[in-house]
Design an enzyme around this catalytic site. Structure first.
Site, PDB file in Angstrom:
ATOM      1  N   HIS A   1       0.762  -1.198  -0.082  1.00 58.59           N
ATOM      2  CA  HIS A   1      -0.037   0.039  -0.075  1.00 58.59           C
ATOM      3  C   HIS A   1       0.757   1.294   0.018  1.00 58.59           C
ATOM      4  O   HIS A   1       0.390   2.252  -0.311  1.00 58.59           O
ATOM      5  CB  HIS A   1      -0.981   0.222   1.133  1.00 58.59           C
ATOM      6  CG  HIS A   1      -0.428   0.321   2.539  1.00 58.59           C
ATOM      7  ND1 HIS A   1       0.513  -0.631   3.189  1.00 58.59           N
ATOM      8  CD2 HIS A   1      -0.169   1.229   3.258  1.00 58.59           C
ATOM      9  CE1 HIS A   1       0.923  -0.070   4.185  1.00 58.59           C
ATOM     10  NE2 HIS A   1       0.522   1.044   4.277  1.00 58.59           N
TER      11      HIS A   1
ATOM     12  N   LYS B   1       9.595  -2.506   3.174  1.00 62.82           N
ATOM     13  CA  LYS B   1      10.865  -2.269   4.110  1.00 62.82           C
ATOM     14  C   LYS B   1      10.686  -3.560   4.984  1.00 62.82           C
ATOM     15  O   LYS B   1       9.848  -3.820   5.711  1.00 62.82           O
ATOM     16  CB  LYS B   1      10.777  -1.060   4.807  1.00 62.82           C
ATOM     17  CG  LYS B   1      12.070  -0.530   5.229  1.00 62.82           C
ATOM     18  CD  LYS B   1      12.953  -0.064   4.611  1.00 62.82           C
ATOM     19  CE  LYS B   1      14.414   0.399   5.344  1.00 62.82           C
ATOM     20  NZ  LYS B   1      15.167  -0.932   5.123  1.00 62.82           N
TER      21      LYS B   1
ATOM     22  N   LYS C   1       3.768  -2.045  12.070  1.00 66.02           N
ATOM     23  CA  LYS C   1       4.843  -1.191  12.783  1.00 66.02           C
ATOM     24  C   LYS C   1       5.105   0.316  11.827  1.00 66.02           C
ATOM     25  O   LYS C   1       5.142   1.126  12.512  1.00 66.02           O
ATOM     26  CB  LYS C   1       6.082  -2.008  12.839  1.00 66.02           C
ATOM     27  CG  LYS C   1       7.339  -1.386  13.465  1.00 66.02           C
ATOM     28  CD  LYS C   1       8.477  -2.030  13.533  1.00 66.02           C
ATOM     29  CE  LYS C   1       8.315  -3.584  13.794  1.00 66.02           C
ATOM     30  NZ  LYS C   1       9.396  -4.453  13.937  1.00 66.02           N
TER      31      LYS C   1
ATOM     32  N   LYS D   1       9.694  -8.639   4.845  1.00 65.19           N
ATOM     33  CA  LYS D   1      10.888  -9.462   5.661  1.00 65.19           C
ATOM     34  C   LYS D   1      11.479 -10.315   4.779  1.00 65.19           C
ATOM     35  O   LYS D   1      10.944 -10.921   3.670  1.00 65.19           O
ATOM     36  CB  LYS D   1       9.958  -9.865   6.701  1.00 65.19           C
ATOM     37  CG  LYS D   1      11.206 -10.319   7.892  1.00 65.19           C
ATOM     38  CD  LYS D   1      11.455  -9.097   8.527  1.00 65.19           C
ATOM     39  CE  LYS D   1      12.399  -9.192   9.622  1.00 65.19           C
ATOM     40  NZ  LYS D   1      12.518  -8.101  10.555  1.00 65.19           N
TER      41      LYS D   1
ATOM     42  N   SER E   1      16.215   3.794   9.735  1.00 63.37           N
ATOM     43  CA  SER E   1      16.335   3.221   8.302  1.00 63.37           C
ATOM     44  C   SER E   1      15.895   4.270   7.382  1.00 63.37           C
ATOM     45  O   SER E   1      16.328   4.353   6.109  1.00 63.37           O
ATOM     46  CB  SER E   1      15.718   1.855   8.247  1.00 63.37           C
ATOM     47  OG  SER E   1      16.715   0.998   8.486  1.00 63.37           O
TER      48      SER E   1
HETATM   49  P1  NAD Z   1      20.993 -10.629  17.105  1.00 72.31           P
HETATM   50  O1  NAD Z   1      21.378 -11.672  16.187  1.00 72.31           O
HETATM   51  O2  NAD Z   1      22.017  -9.189  17.013  1.00 72.31           O
HETATM   52  O3  NAD Z   1      20.713 -10.867  18.827  1.00 72.31           O
HETATM   53  C1  NAD Z   1      20.131 -11.792  19.190  1.00 72.31           C
HETATM   54  C2  NAD Z   1      20.656 -12.524  20.339  1.00 72.31           C
HETATM   55  O4  NAD Z   1      19.516 -13.149  20.957  1.00 72.31           O
HETATM   56  C3  NAD Z   1      21.819 -13.210  20.300  1.00 72.31           C
HETATM   57  O5  NAD Z   1      22.814 -12.684  21.402  1.00 72.31           O
HETATM   58  C4  NAD Z   1      21.536 -14.745  20.683  1.00 72.31           C
HETATM   59  O6  NAD Z   1      22.501 -15.331  21.224  1.00 72.31           O
HETATM   60  C5  NAD Z   1      20.296 -14.323  21.638  1.00 72.31           C
HETATM   61  N1  NAD Z   1      19.319 -15.553  21.536  1.00 72.31           N
HETATM   62  C6  NAD Z   1      18.851 -16.379  20.780  1.00 72.31           C
HETATM   63  N2  NAD Z   1      18.003 -17.279  20.851  1.00 72.31           N
HETATM   64  C7  NAD Z   1      17.970 -16.986  22.290  1.00 72.31           C
HETATM   65  C8  NAD Z   1      17.197 -17.793  23.378  1.00 72.31           C
HETATM   66  N3  NAD Z   1      16.492 -18.731  23.376  1.00 72.31           N
HETATM   67  N4  NAD Z   1      17.218 -17.298  24.772  1.00 72.31           N
HETATM   68  C9  NAD Z   1      18.113 -16.002  25.052  1.00 72.31           C
HETATM   69  N5  NAD Z   1      18.910 -15.377  24.044  1.00 72.31           N
HETATM   70  C10 NAD Z   1      18.803 -15.904  22.900  1.00 72.31           C
HETATM   71  O7  NAD Z   1      19.475 -10.135  16.759  1.00 72.31           O
HETATM   72  P2  NAD Z   1      18.480  -8.761  16.973  1.00 72.31           P
HETATM   73  O8  NAD Z   1      19.008  -8.083  15.840  1.00 72.31           O
HETATM   74  O9  NAD Z   1      19.342  -8.190  18.354  1.00 72.31           O
HETATM   75  O10 NAD Z   1      17.106  -9.000  16.845  1.00 72.31           O
HETATM   76  C11 NAD Z   1      16.656  -9.578  18.077  1.00 72.31           C
HETATM   77  C12 NAD Z   1      14.996  -9.551  17.869  1.00 72.31           C
HETATM   78  O11 NAD Z   1      14.784  -7.994  17.783  1.00 72.31           O
HETATM   79  C13 NAD Z   1      14.540 -10.282  16.640  1.00 72.31           C
HETATM   80  O12 NAD Z   1      13.268 -10.816  17.073  1.00 72.31           O
HETATM   81  C14 NAD Z   1      14.375  -9.127  15.683  1.00 72.31           C
HETATM   82  O13 NAD Z   1      13.593  -9.464  14.635  1.00 72.31           O
HETATM   83  C15 NAD Z   1      14.174  -7.969  16.372  1.00 72.31           C
HETATM   84  N6  NAD Z   1      14.209  -6.724  15.890  1.00 72.31           N
HETATM   85  C16 NAD Z   1      15.488  -6.371  15.390  1.00 72.31           C
HETATM   86  C17 NAD Z   1      15.846  -5.251  14.896  1.00 72.31           C
HETATM   87  C18 NAD Z   1      17.240  -4.683  14.399  1.00 72.31           C
HETATM   88  O14 NAD Z   1      17.188  -3.618  13.865  1.00 72.31           O
HETATM   89  N7  NAD Z   1      18.280  -5.426  14.408  1.00 72.31           N
HETATM   90  C19 NAD Z   1      14.724  -4.036  14.632  1.00 72.31           C
HETATM   91  C20 NAD Z   1      13.403  -4.529  15.197  1.00 72.31           C
HETATM   92  C21 NAD Z   1      13.192  -5.911  15.589  1.00 72.31           C
END
Ligand code: NAD
Length: 467
Positions: free
Chosen positions: A64, A69, A93, A105, A360
């Site tokens: 839309h 993104k 979001k 995604k 972003s």
């Molecule tokens: P990342 O890979 O940088 O970090 C994730 C961390 O979680 C790692 O340190 C990993 O070891 C840990 N982890 C994985 N499974 C686990 C568990 N069962 N218990 C405890 N720790 C665990 O990822 P991120 O970018 O920080 O993303 C984390 C979440 O945030 C995801 O759901 C992602 O979709 C969401 N998110 C990320 C962003 C971004 O800008 N990176 C933006 C919005 C939402």
């Protein structure tokens, strides 16, 4: 155990919100549906000479608004349902924080820790190539960013692959979360965690809301537990700590640390980087069962790892007053109703982790305008402020110290401008959610979905798709 149906969970939230709206059923169906998903398989020649088939996906949930993104996840658990659900969350979001993108995604089914950097580079470049071939990538089409398991390194490879194949003046805008030297923007790495901090600060500064859950106003002294010390969890914890909160618990893949006195998350992160695990951290108490850390007593619990962490099974044992959703979809809809009944204040993912896509958006604007924020006006503002201070000195006979002149007269850097835009976005959206929650007499998650659905519906109606 039946596989977790993430998209169905997102749609349960959607349906709950849609029930309070008078929007035509067909239009609701169109908003909810995922517009397209592309499943790719391609071979990877591994460093040892063997060949492996790699699976990748990209979903554009809602076109839309263009471009769409959303990040690219690198994890072994990636599947089509997960990518679709995450794309849908991106649609809602972006609408909640008024970022003018549709939701998308991507996901690549690999465990990055098991592959060399050059193998990950080959996978990333081939994935990018396949998306470009089908016109699934570009500054006006679909713009990826980092997510779980990926970072600015992968974004730089995506940019390079795109630029080697597409001759376009705006090519830098084909991906965000890039290194600064490759057209990235100051503050993007920290953005999601910093946005969480701004959102939680806004929530905790509200006297009425804090009184309702028996907490004092402000972040100072609040005890926080974080699950996942990655990009999102680390920066959220870092900024909360800077504001006076105490990080009492961290849950990671190989266990957790609990320390009443507070955990130095910078030091803990360094330890994890050096040793590859949270084990053997010399401070606090090590907890073997990582998931049990989520149930320890605290004021704010921040799940910042993966979806489906707070479920019907453990929701009754969560011992936090506030849940700040850093991850996407960390709370199942069944758990969500248990938490609501228990009076826990849940600050939903589609609002709280929107800092990443907000910055972003700023990066994409920077790329399309081909100029760094502040480049044209920083010195001008500095000079204007200096002249103003001089005029005040002349009028009053008082003299400002060197320190004051530097502090007051400083023109904004790119980081300052980005940070101010991020804070404004998070604060404005929180106020809007509170107001919507009040108007519909509901919780913040439902308010966020109500607000998002209304905004997307208006876009569709104005496009004349549903006359
Ligand atoms: P990342 O890979 O940088 O970090 C994730 C961390 O979680 C790692 O340190 C990993 O070891 C840990 N982890 C994985 N499974 C686990 C568990 N069962 N218990 C405890 N720790 C665990 O990822 P991120 O970018 O920080 O993303 C984390 C979440 O945030 C995801 O759901 C992602 O979709 C969401 N998110 C990320 C962003 C971004 O800008 N990176 C933006 C919005 C939402």
């Amino acid at each position: 155990m039946a596989a977790y149906q993430f998209f169905k969970q997102v749609n349960k939230n959607f349906d709950r919100a849609a029930a309070s709206l008078t929007i035509e059923k067909g239009l609701l169906g169109q908003i909810k549906a995922c517009n397209s998903t592309y499943h790719i398989t391609f071979p990877l020649r591994k460093d040892d000479g063997s060949v492996e088939v790699i699976h990748g996906w990209r979903s554009a949930h809602s076109v839309h608004k263009m471009p769409t993104k959303g990040g690219i996840r690198y994890a072994l658990e990636v599947n089509e349902d997960e990518v679709t659900a995450l794309a849908a969350l991106m649609t809602y979001k972006c609408a909640v924080v008024s970022v003018p993108f549709g939701g998308a995604k991507g996901g690549i089914r690999i465990n990055p820790s098991k592959y060399s950097a050059s193998e990950i580079e080959r996978v990333t470049r081939r994935y990018t190539f396949e998306l470009i071939k089908k016109n699934f990538l570009g500054p006006g089409v679909d713009v990826p960013a980092p997510d779980y398991g990926s970072s600015s390194r992968e974004m730089a490879w995506i940019l390079d692959t795109y630029q080697s194949m597409v001759d376009s003046l705006d090519s830098e805008g084909c991906v965000t979360g890039k290194p600064i030297e490759q057209g990235g923007i100051s503050g993007r790495t920290e953005a999601t965690g910093r946005g969480i901090y701004f959102g939680l600060k806004e929530a905790c500064d509200n006297k009425k809301d804090m009184e309702a859950i028996g907490l004092t106003v402000g972040l100072e002294g609040k005890r926080v537990i974080v699950q996942g010390l990655g990009n999102v969890g680390y920066f959220a914890a870092h900024y909360l700590r800077e504001a006076g909160a105490i990080i009492t618990g961290v849950a990671e893949v190989h266990g957790g640390i609990f320390d009443d006195k507070g955990i130095d998350v910078g030091k803990l992160r360094e330890h994890i980087r050096e040793t590859g695990s949270i084990r053997e951290y010399p401070e606090g108490r090590f907890i073997e069962e990582s998931a049990s850390v989520l149930e320890m007593e605290c004021d704010i619990l921040i799940p910042a790892a993966l979806e489906n962490q707070i479920t019907a099974e453990n929701a009754g044992r969560i011992n936090a007053k506030i849940i700040g959703e850093g991850a996407n979809g960390p709370t199942s809809s069944e758990a969500d109703s248990i938490l609501r009944e228990r009076g826990v204040l849940v600050i939903p993912d589609i609002y709280l982790n929107a800092g990443g896509v907000t910055v972003s958006y700023f990066e994409w604007i920077k790329n399309l305008s081909h100029i760094r924020f502040g480049r044209m006006d920083r010195r001008y503002e500095e000079n204007a402020m200096t002249r103003l201070l001089e005029a005040i000195e002349a009028l009053t006979g008082e003299h400002f110290s060197e320190h004051d002149i530097k502090r007051i007269g400083k023109g904004p850097s790119e980081w300052d401008i980005v940070d101010s835009g991020l804070e404004d976005t998070m604060v404005t959206a929180y106020q809007m959610l509170r107001e919507t929650a009040r108007k519909y007499d509901t919780d913040l998650r439902n308010a966020a979905y109500i607000s998002a659905i209304k905004k997307v519906a208006i876009s569709y109606e104005q496009m004349g798709i549903f006359p």
